[in-house]
Design a protein around this motif. Structure first.
Motif, short mmCIF file in Angstrom:
data_model
loop_
_atom_site.label_atom_id
_atom_site.label_comp_id
_atom_site.label_asym_id
_atom_site.label_seq_id
_atom_site.Cartn_x
_atom_site.Cartn_y
_atom_site.Cartn_z
N GLY A 1 -24.78 -11.45 30.04
CA GLY A 1 -24.57 -11.93 31.41
C GLY A 1 -24.04 -10.86 32.37
O GLY A 1 -23.49 -11.19 33.43
N LYS A 2 -24.23 -9.58 32.05
CA LYS A 2 -23.76 -8.49 32.93
C LYS A 2 -24.26 -8.63 34.36
O LYS A 2 -23.49 -8.61 35.31
CB LYS A 2 -24.22 -7.12 32.41
N THR A 3 -25.59 -8.73 34.49
CA THR A 3 -26.20 -8.77 35.82
C THR A 3 -25.72 -10.01 36.58
O THR A 3 -25.36 -9.92 37.76
CB THR A 3 -27.74 -8.74 35.71
N THR A 4 -25.70 -11.14 35.89
CA THR A 4 -25.29 -12.40 36.52
C THR A 4 -23.86 -12.30 37.05
O THR A 4 -23.58 -12.63 38.21
CB THR A 4 -25.37 -13.56 35.47
N VAL A 5 -22.95 -11.83 36.20
CA VAL A 5 -21.53 -11.76 36.57
C VAL A 5 -21.30 -10.68 37.64
O VAL A 5 -20.59 -10.91 38.63
CB VAL A 5 -20.65 -11.48 35.32
N GLU B 1 -14.36 -11.90 29.74
CA GLU B 1 -14.99 -12.95 28.93
C GLU B 1 -15.92 -13.78 29.83
O GLU B 1 -15.53 -14.18 30.92
CB GLU B 1 -13.93 -13.87 28.31
N ASN B 2 -17.14 -14.02 29.33
CA ASN B 2 -18.12 -14.80 30.10
C ASN B 2 -18.61 -15.99 29.28
O ASN B 2 -19.74 -16.00 28.80
CB ASN B 2 -19.28 -13.87 30.51
N PRO B 3 -17.74 -17.01 29.09
CA PRO B 3 -18.15 -18.16 28.27
C PRO B 3 -19.21 -19.00 28.97
O PRO B 3 -19.41 -18.88 30.19
CB PRO B 3 -16.86 -18.95 28.10
P1 ATP Z 1 -29.52 -7.27 29.94
O1 ATP Z 1 -28.60 -6.32 29.26
O2 ATP Z 1 -30.69 -7.57 29.04
O3 ATP Z 1 -29.91 -6.85 31.33
P2 ATP Z 1 -27.51 -9.08 30.99
O4 ATP Z 1 -26.27 -8.84 30.21
O5 ATP Z 1 -27.62 -8.47 32.33
O6 ATP Z 1 -28.77 -8.70 30.07
P3 ATP Z 1 -28.14 -11.58 32.32
O7 ATP Z 1 -29.55 -11.27 32.63
O8 ATP Z 1 -27.15 -11.52 33.41
O9 ATP Z 1 -27.66 -10.67 31.08
O10 ATP Z 1 -28.01 -13.02 31.66
C1 ATP Z 1 -28.83 -13.45 30.55
C2 ATP Z 1 -29.06 -14.95 30.63
O11 ATP Z 1 -27.83 -15.63 30.38
C3 ATP Z 1 -29.56 -15.44 31.99
O12 ATP Z 1 -30.51 -16.44 31.79
C4 ATP Z 1 -28.29 -15.99 32.65
O13 ATP Z 1 -28.58 -17.01 33.58
C5 ATP Z 1 -27.53 -16.55 31.44
N1 ATP Z 1 -26.07 -16.56 31.61
C6 ATP Z 1 -25.29 -15.53 31.99
N2 ATP Z 1 -23.98 -15.88 31.99
C7 ATP Z 1 -23.93 -17.18 31.60
C8 ATP Z 1 -22.86 -18.13 31.41
N3 ATP Z 1 -21.59 -17.82 31.62
N4 ATP Z 1 -23.19 -19.37 31.01
C9 ATP Z 1 -24.47 -19.71 30.80
N5 ATP Z 1 -25.53 -18.88 30.97
C10 ATP Z 1 -25.27 -17.62 31.35
#
Ligand code: ATP
Ligand code: MG
Length: 190
Positions: free
Chosen positions: A13-17, A172-174
């Protein structure tokens, strides 16, 4: 300005957070420019006429890769003279030969990060996020492997901190906790 390294296993969830945290930070006039380390390496290699496409990067001789990696770190540090930067990169990279440090010493020397952010979550939740996210094709890994990968990321982050004096911030990203995680990240970076 601040150089923050943003890491965590794929799909945590890096990008999302980070995107959500950045909205809060923008309101406080401390917005971050998001940079992917891999994209910056590609930019350097293209400028030098070494490659045209991302897939050609892997075929560069390792000495050339190392030099491009080093230059990418320096280029990010230069940009950080003007603006805060959040560098999305891998902390410990899983390869068939073992874990590889994503930020070796010759990169850290140029990059000079102030803070290394580790986004973490429960390995079971990460596995389901990977499966549910149809926008990406991430490798399938057992939860025990995800847990080990997160451990190795912590170890790598702390050794990067030893080399640079950066701090290591664990966020933490639960499940369902993006908002709180983003708030914690924004507080750490404001
Ligand atoms: P990568 O390293 O592959 O780029 P990332 O760490 O950036 O991945 P994201 O693309 O942000 O990950 O998130 C992966 C998936 O998890 C997405 O579908 C996102 O909506 C979901 N997600 C992220 N955080 C949460 C959360 N806290 N609860 C539920 N779903 C989440
Ligand atoms: Mg991402």
């Amino acid at each position: 300005m601040t150089v923050a390294v943003l890491t965590g296993v794929p799909g945590v969830g890096k990008t999302t957070v980070a995107d959500e945290a950045n909205e809060t930070l923008a309101e406080k006039d401390s917005e971050y420019e998001m940079v992917s380390f891999g994209t910056m390496m590609l930019e350097v290699a293209r400028d030098e006429g070494l490659v045209e496409e991302r897939d050609e990067m892997r075929k560069l001789p390792s000495e050339e890769q190392r030099r491009v990696q080093e230059k990418a770190g320096e280029r990010i540090a230069e940009r950080a003279e003007e603006t805060n930067i959040m560098v999305d990169t891998h902390c410990a990279i899983k390869t068939p030969e073992g874990y590889l440090p994503g930020l070796p010493e010759w990169v850290l020397r140029g990059l000079e990060p102030d803070v290394i952010v580790l986004v973490e979550a429960d390995p079971d939740e990460i596995m389901f996020r990977r499966l549910d996210d149809e926008t990406r094709a991430r490798d399938l890994e057992a939860t025990s492997e995800i847990a080990t990968h997160q451990d190795m990321n912590r170890n790598a982050a702390m050794s990067y901190a030893t080399l640079t004096g950066a701090t290591v911030k664990i966020v933490e990203n639960p499940d369902g906790g993006v908002e709180e995680a983003a708030e914690e990240l924004a507080d750490a970076l404001a």
